[in-house]
Design a protein around this motif. Structure first.
Motif, PDB file in Angstrom:
ATOM      1  N   SER A 132       0.599  -1.033  -0.149  1.00  0.00           N
ATOM      2  CA  SER A 132       0.079  -0.176   0.052  1.00  0.00           C
ATOM      3  C   SER A 132       0.905   1.210   0.100  1.00  0.00           C
ATOM      4  CB  SER A 132      -0.951   0.067   1.118  1.00  0.00           C
ATOM      5  OG  SER A 132      -1.841  -1.067   1.281  1.00  0.00           O
ATOM      6  N   VAL A 133       1.940   1.206   0.811  1.00  0.00           N
ATOM      7  CA  VAL A 133       2.870   2.436   0.745  1.00  0.00           C
ATOM      8  C   VAL A 133       3.997   2.332  -0.455  1.00  0.00           C
ATOM      9  CG1 VAL A 133       4.386   3.862   2.299  1.00  0.00           C
ATOM     10  CG2 VAL A 133       2.399   2.784   3.183  1.00  0.00           C
ATOM     11  N   ILE A 134       3.707   2.831  -1.434  1.00  0.00           N
ATOM     12  CA  ILE A 134       4.257   3.000  -2.801  1.00  0.00           C
ATOM     13  C   ILE A 134       5.085   4.133  -3.048  1.00  0.00           C
ATOM     14  CG2 ILE A 134       2.928   0.988  -3.577  1.00  0.00           C
ATOM     15  CD1 ILE A 134       1.339   3.131  -5.307  1.00  0.00           C
ATOM     16  N   ASP A 135       4.523   5.158  -2.289  1.00  0.00           N
ATOM     17  CA  ASP A 135       5.408   6.322  -2.762  1.00  0.00           C
ATOM     18  C   ASP A 135       5.393   7.469  -1.486  1.00  0.00           C
ATOM     19  OD1 ASP A 135       2.673   7.304  -2.779  1.00  0.00           O
ATOM     20  OD2 ASP A 135       2.745   7.514  -4.899  1.00  0.00           O
ATOM     21  N   TRP A 136       5.518   8.586  -1.623  1.00  0.00           N
ATOM     22  CA  TRP A 136       5.693   9.668  -0.353  1.00  0.00           C
ATOM     23  C   TRP A 136       4.497   9.989   0.098  1.00  0.00           C
ATOM     24  CZ3 TRP A 136       9.675   9.522   2.746  1.00  0.00           C
ATOM     25  CH2 TRP A 136      11.082   9.277   2.224  1.00  0.00           C
ATOM     26  N   PHE A 141       0.135   9.646   3.837  1.00  0.00           N
ATOM     27  CA  PHE A 141      -1.299   9.383   3.936  1.00  0.00           C
ATOM     28  C   PHE A 141      -1.510   8.513   5.232  1.00  0.00           C
ATOM     29  CE2 PHE A 141      -5.430   7.970   2.544  1.00  0.00           C
ATOM     30  CZ  PHE A 141      -6.094   9.091   2.340  1.00  0.00           C
ATOM     31  N   ALA A 142      -0.619   7.406   4.943  1.00  0.00           N
ATOM     32  CA  ALA A 142      -0.542   6.322   6.184  1.00  0.00           C
ATOM     33  C   ALA A 142      -0.296   6.779   7.318  1.00  0.00           C
ATOM     34  CB  ALA A 142       0.364   5.102   5.634  1.00  0.00           C
ATOM     35  N   LEU A 143       0.688   7.611   7.621  1.00  0.00           N
ATOM     36  CA  LEU A 143       1.382   7.962   8.495  1.00  0.00           C
ATOM     37  C   LEU A 143       0.223   9.221   9.516  1.00  0.00           C
ATOM     38  CD1 LEU A 143       3.660   8.537  10.780  1.00  0.00           C
ATOM     39  CD2 LEU A 143       4.551  10.595   9.291  1.00  0.00           C
ATOM     40  N   VAL A 144      -0.238   9.962   8.571  1.00  0.00           N
ATOM     41  CA  VAL A 144      -1.379  10.807   9.048  1.00  0.00           C
ATOM     42  C   VAL A 144      -2.397  10.076   9.585  1.00  0.00           C
ATOM     43  CG1 VAL A 144      -3.297  12.638   8.442  1.00  0.00           C
ATOM     44  CG2 VAL A 144      -0.763  12.910   7.574  1.00  0.00           C
ATOM     45  N   PHE A 145      -2.948   9.144   8.841  1.00  0.00           N
ATOM     46  CA  PHE A 145      -4.035   8.370   9.296  1.00  0.00           C
ATOM     47  C   PHE A 145      -3.760   7.601  10.608  1.00  0.00           C
ATOM     48  CE2 PHE A 145      -6.550   9.665   5.991  1.00  0.00           C
ATOM     49  CZ  PHE A 145      -7.939   9.393   6.424  1.00  0.00           C
ATOM     50  N   GLY A 167      -9.013  10.210  -1.027  1.00  0.00           N
ATOM     51  CA  GLY A 167      -8.598   9.417  -1.930  1.00  0.00           C
ATOM     52  C   GLY A 167      -9.337   9.747  -3.241  1.00  0.00           C
ATOM     53  N   ILE A 168     -10.492  10.001  -3.324  1.00  0.00           N
ATOM     54  CA  ILE A 168     -11.147  10.621  -4.324  1.00  0.00           C
ATOM     55  C   ILE A 168     -10.907  12.272  -4.511  1.00  0.00           C
ATOM     56  CG2 ILE A 168     -13.549  11.265  -5.278  1.00  0.00           C
ATOM     57  CD1 ILE A 168     -14.759   8.964  -3.592  1.00  0.00           C
ATOM     58  N   LEU A 169     -10.822  12.868  -3.807  1.00  0.00           N
ATOM     59  CA  LEU A 169     -10.363  14.226  -3.772  1.00  0.00           C
ATOM     60  C   LEU A 169      -8.901  14.504  -4.428  1.00  0.00           C
ATOM     61  CD1 LEU A 169     -11.846  16.201  -1.101  1.00  0.00           C
ATOM     62  CD2 LEU A 169     -12.855  16.143  -3.131  1.00  0.00           C
ATOM     63  N   LEU A 170      -8.117  13.656  -3.865  1.00  0.00           N
ATOM     64  CA  LEU A 170      -6.642  13.677  -4.334  1.00  0.00           C
ATOM     65  C   LEU A 170      -6.212  12.725  -5.456  1.00  0.00           C
ATOM     66  CD1 LEU A 170      -5.104  13.916  -0.539  1.00  0.00           C
ATOM     67  CD2 LEU A 170      -5.495  15.644  -1.887  1.00  0.00           C
ATOM     68  N   ARG A 171      -7.241  11.979  -5.712  1.00  0.00           N
ATOM     69  CA  ARG A 171      -7.139  11.031  -6.932  1.00  0.00           C
ATOM     70  C   ARG A 171      -5.674  10.237  -6.495  1.00  0.00           C
ATOM     71  NH1 ARG A 171      -9.812  13.367 -11.410  1.00  0.00           N
ATOM     72  NH2 ARG A 171     -10.148  15.570 -10.952  1.00  0.00           N
ATOM     73  N   LEU A 172      -6.055   9.473  -5.271  1.00  0.00           N
ATOM     74  CA  LEU A 172      -4.951   8.574  -4.845  1.00  0.00           C
ATOM     75  C   LEU A 172      -4.925   6.990  -5.535  1.00  0.00           C
ATOM     76  CD1 LEU A 172      -4.381   9.405  -1.217  1.00  0.00           C
ATOM     77  CD2 LEU A 172      -3.041   9.957  -3.131  1.00  0.00           C
TER      78      LEU A 172
END
Length: 172
Positions: A132-136, A141-145, A167-172
């Motif tokens: 799931s954690v594939i980029d910065w 996102f993972a750290l904040v959550f 995820g929708i707003l940031l187009r993740l």
């Protein structure tokens, strides 16, 4: 043939997934290597859907994986295979545990199983992290959550909905 194989593989998972649905994840990762039923990326989607839908995570994942592999029949067979060992074990253990609940060996065995369950859950978390954690951006996102969940203690539903919206707003 596929139904028998699905039943057998999920029966084994149900037999050894002591500790709940998240413990099934390492077993499911093994299935991605053993069979061409689904790949690791599809498994992460299964986990997300299983976490987001009502019901036990392990059962949801068995149903989803079985359906992904062999349609509705596969979903039913995989779910039945996963649940059957629990039904058998609960019936046997409830009869034995009430009789031997103060036995030193029984209490020591139960105490020894707990760390193994924690290790399996941590392994599942690590495998999910790698996928799931594939980029910065996903790492942030993972750290904040993680920090929000740890410090603010809101309902899991809140975090699922919030992450979906972001995820929708940031187009993740």
């Amino acid at each position: 043939m596929i139904y028998g194989l699905l039943f057998w593989e999920f029966f084994k998972i149900g037999l050894f997934a002591i500790g709940g649905g998240m413990v099934t994840i390492p077993f499911l990762f093994d299935l991605t290597k053993k069979y061409n039923w689904f790949n690791a990326e599809e498994l992460t989607n299964m986990i997300a859907v299983s976490q987001s839908t009502p019901g036990p995570v392990g059962v949801n994942m068995a149903t989803y994986a079985g359906f992904q592999t062999a349609g509705v029949g596969g979903g039913i067979i995989a779910t039945f295979g996963l649940v059957l060992p629990s039904v058998i074990i609960v019936i046997l253990v409830s009869k034995l545990l009430s009789h031997y609940k103060n036995n030193l060996w029984v209490t020591e065995i139960m105490a020894a199983i707990r760390p193994a369950v924690v290790a399996l859950i941590l392994l599942a978390g690590f495998e999910l992290f790698k996928l799931s954690v594939i980029d910065w951006v996903s790492a942030a996102f993972a750290l904040v959550f993680f920090l929000m969940v740890y410090f603010f203690k809101k309902s899991p539903i809140f975090y699922i909905i919030l992450s979906a919206i972001l995820g929708i707003l940031l187009r993740l």
